[in-house]
Design an enzyme around this catalytic site. Structure first.
Site, PDB file in Angstrom:
ATOM      1  N   ASP A 398      -6.446  -7.033   0.552  1.00 57.47           N
ATOM      2  CA  ASP A 398      -6.654  -5.654   0.982  1.00 57.47           C
ATOM      3  C   ASP A 398      -6.189  -4.755  -0.161  1.00 57.47           C
ATOM      4  OD1 ASP A 398      -6.991  -3.401   2.847  1.00 57.47           O
ATOM      5  OD2 ASP A 398      -4.806  -3.289   2.687  1.00 57.47           O
ATOM      6  N   ASP A 598      -1.267  -6.121   4.768  1.00 56.19           N
ATOM      7  CA  ASP A 598       0.036  -5.588   5.173  1.00 56.19           C
ATOM      8  C   ASP A 598       0.495  -6.142   6.507  1.00 56.19           C
ATOM      9  OD1 ASP A 598      -1.507  -4.308   7.051  1.00 56.19           O
ATOM     10  OD2 ASP A 598      -1.332  -2.322   6.159  1.00 56.19           O
ATOM     11  N   ASP A 602      -4.540  -5.209   8.827  1.00 59.51           N
ATOM     12  CA  ASP A 602      -5.402  -6.327   8.468  1.00 59.51           C
ATOM     13  C   ASP A 602      -5.177  -7.546   9.348  1.00 59.51           C
ATOM     14  OD1 ASP A 602      -6.485  -4.988   6.089  1.00 59.51           O
ATOM     15  OD2 ASP A 602      -4.445  -5.181   5.334  1.00 59.51           O
TER      16      ASP A 602
END
Length: 745
Positions: A398, A598, A602
């Protein structure tokens, strides 16, 4: 993951699960200390883990006496062997009497060895049998006692061979071998013990009557503690008086102190650097964040992966198989060459087939790796996750908060000609304050620097993946704060100056947040995000490990393209949470995928991946969506963890190959009568030591400084991408040099 401690009690010496009963569903209630093997029982006695110093001295004395008597038996036996070499005249009464005296001396000096070392092994075998566990100690003692009985009968009858030296050497070798195994287990699991020792044994409790020193276990939630400079906080708590700097490196990996004042939270296990504070306990001892960290390591240590399950199944088959082979060996050799030779051959089979190396092959390597990883701020949920990590071929990141610092700042603010800066900030800050998104926090910080007081919204609604919607009581319709997709969805038009500013920012690869109401976009914020310090180096290291890297983001496509050009890796932009899941599943068709995020936004993608890696779990080590937690935000931990996992699996395979090969060849030699029992005992000891040594090398796996990170910024990485061969050679040379240094140390 649920703890296995309730169904499988742990060893009181090394902390590992005791063997699973075969004849019972549950372990009986213990009436004393529990040990996973005879080695731990013996080692615990020597180290006085569960006894007094006097008992420890007696255990060491017992081992020393046994070795003394065994050496005397060997001397007497070697003298008897000289009779076979020189063939003296046994018709001479003096010669015959001396030979018989030597046989009686062998009997006399071997009995203390049987009592000193054989009795504890027999007791352990009986304890295991009573608990429903069939151990090789039972077979071992059966063979040793049989050798003693046969030799004793030969002495009393005055004919036949004696094998007291065999029994003595077997007992000494087995005891020393099991002791080495037990200390090896403890060495492999000592990382957890070092973590536990971070908490102080006593604390200073503050009451209305003054201060008292009390044991840590007596502390309850709500107790007020005094923590002085240089001490560690024993529990999670809240500062009620004082101010200090706190070292939270055990959780965050960051060595820079954090200022703590009244009403701030402190975590158990962190260090109070320079202040004297009072704190109210908010979690019980060994609970809270530190307790969850310990529990993750403990659960990972007790869980069994694929290779461990394979070894367990093989060990369960070993016992009945060896019983059959040893019995057949006894009968065949007894009928063809004499029962004494049959007994020795059967005893050799039992010794050489002892599955000590097989039982240690997987857990020793996994325990050592898990402990090393925990020391370096990488928490694996289980050994199985470690094994799956070794097979990863694609790593997804991410962007916001993972690949970037997660702390963007507003570079520029552009307003529509009909909207003032103050009005735009008043409305947008009111909405941003209701969100925890990194962009929202950046807008709030920007408003603070302008000393703008936000308006008071009537209602605020979060629109996942798009932005925020809010209403105010001044008659203006809904106000939206978010990306350009949200603006288009709400039918807001963009004035020419804003459109030009938007396009310019997108071309430059910046992040944009727009705000609008009454059918028109009223302003936009241009934000800048910085990549983490070692992001470029981490991506390079993953490339050297033959891992494909993909970046997943919800940002505009043009920003994704700019980032792709900057880093030289594929960037998938404009993704909603469900799109990230879909992409992860697509990539998984070409091989196992790890997703790094995190751990909150996600979570769906982390769950969909073969291995989910959550960043910065220091204050939330119980995060469930991920299977690997990084206690720091250092991206270099990811390629290091991947390297560690691969080396662990390689070590496990080496150990299993050696254990299976050694047992297979050894059983054949022993069953055919080509292996003496004393040599079999020695080989069993050597085999276990080899497995232990090979596994414990993982405890010294390097983590820092694998390659020079001084030029690991994104710009330099783009330059290195133009010459991949040169970069690969530089990295391989650095890694080889580091490996040689580690081998030398």
């Amino acid at each position: 993951m649920t703890s296995t401690s309730s169904s499988r009690p742990n060893c009181d010496y090394c902390g590992l699960p005791v063997p699973q009963p075969l004849l019972q569903r549950r372990h009986p209630e213990p009436d004393g200390p529990r040990y996973c093997c005879y080695g731990c029982r013996f080692a615990a006695a020597i180290s006085a883990e569960d006894g007094t110093a006097a008992s420890a001295r007696w255990t060491l004395t017992r081992l020393g006496l046994a070795i003394f008597f065994a050496m005397n038996v060997m001397v007497f036996t070697m003298t008897l062997w000289s009779y076979d070499v020189y063939e003296p005249d046994l018709s001479d009464p003096l010669t015959a009497t001396f030979a018989q005296l030597l046989r009686y001396l062998c009997l006399l000096f071997s009995l203390p060895v049987l009592f000193l070392l054989g009795k504890p092994i027999a007791d352990n075998a009986w304890t295991n049998l009573r608990d429903g566990v069939l151990s090789t100690d039972l077979l071992l003692m059966t063979g040793v006692v049989a050798a003693y009985v046969y030799s004793g009968w030969s002495v009393l009858a005055g004919q036949g061979q004696v094998y007291f030296e065999v029994g003595c050497m077997i007992l000494v070798m087995v005891t020393l071998g099991r002791w080495l195994e037990a200390t090896g287990r403890l060495k492999a699991t000592e990382a957890l013990d070092r973590l536990q020792n971070l908490l102080p044994a006593t604390v200073t409790v503050v009451t209305v009557d003054g201060e008292t020193e009390q044991p840590l276990e007596s502390v309850q939630v709500g107790t007020r503690l005094r923590v002085r400079a240089g001490q560690r906080f024993p529990c999670d708590g809240r500062v009620v008086d004082g101010c200090t700097s706190v070292d939270e490196q055990v959780f965050t990996g960051e060595s820079w102190p954090v200022l703590k004042t009244v009403d701030d939270t402190v975590l158990g296990g962190t260090s109070n650097i320079d202040g004297d504070v009072l704190a109210d306990v908010t979690a019980p001892p060994r609970g809270g964040a530190f307790g969850r960290l310990l529990e993750i390591v403990r659960q990972a240590r007790n869980a069994r992966g694929r290779y461990q399950q394979l070894a367990d199944r093989a060990s369960r088959i070993f016992f009945p198989a060896i019983v059959l082979i040893a019995s057949a060996t006894l009968v065949v050799h007894g009928l063809t060459g004499g029962w004494d030779r049959g007994l020795l051959a059967a005893l050799s089979v039992v010794l050489i087939a002892c599955p000590c190396a097989l039982g240690l092959a997987t857990p020793m390597a996994v325990w050592a790796a898990l402990g090393r990883a925990a020391e370096r701020g990488v928490l694996f949920r289980s050994g199985e996750v470690l094994e799956r990590m070794a097979g990863i071929r694609t790593v997804c990141f991410d962007k916001t908060g993972t690949l970037t610092t997660g702390h963007p700042h507003v570079d520029a603010m552009v307003c529509d000609p009909s909207t003032s800066d103050e009005e735009l900030l008043q409305r947008t800050t009111a909405l941003a304050a209701a969100s925890t998104h990194a962009f929202s926090r950046a807008i709030c910080r920007h408003a603070d620097t302008r000393h703008i007081r936000p308006s008071r919204p009537q209602a605020v609604t979060t629109l996942p993946g798009r932005g925020i919607e809010g209403t105010f009581d001044d008659g203006i319709g809904p106000v939206w704060l978010g990306n350009d997709a949200l603006m288009r969805e709400r039918g807001l038009t963009l004035a020419a100056p804003l459109e030009e500013a938007l396009q310019s920012a997108l071309d430059a690869g910046h992040s944009i947040v727009l705000a609008g109401w009454d059918g028109q976009v009223r302003g936009l914020f241009v934000l800048h995000e910085s990549l983490r310090e070692h992001a470029g180096q981490a991506l390079d290291d993953l490339d050297l490990l033959d891992c494909h890297v993909h970046i997943l983001t919800g940002d505009h496509r043009s920003r994704g393209e700019a980032l792709a050009r900057r880093l030289g890796v594929p960037v998938h932009a404009e993704l909603q949470p469900e799109d990230k899941v879909r992409l992860v599943l697509e990539l998984a068709e070409d091989g196992p995928v790890a997703m790094t995020g995190d751990g909150i936004n996600d979570a769906p993608a982390l769950t969909a991946a073969d291995v989910g890696i959550a960043m910065g779990c220091g204050t939330d080590v119980s995060r469930d969506a991920s299977e690997v937690c990084l206690l720091t935000d250092d991206l270099a931990r990811i390629p290091w963890a991947l390297t560690l996992a691969r080396q662990t699996v390689r070590t496990v395979r080496q150990n299993l190959a050696w254990a299976f090969g050694y047992n297979a060849i050894g059983v054949v030699l022993a069953a055919t009568g080509r292996l003496h029992p004393a040599l079999a005992a020695l080989l069993m000891l050597v085999s276990s030591v080899l497995v232990i040594t090979n596994s414990l090398r993982l405890g010294y796996q390097p983590i820092d400084g694998e390659a020079d990170t001084s030029d690991s910024g994104p710009d330099q990485r783009s330059e290195r991408k133009n010459d991949p061969d040169r970069e690969r050679i530089e990295h391989e040379t650095a890694l080889e040099t580091l490996a040689l240094q580690e081998a030398g140390s």
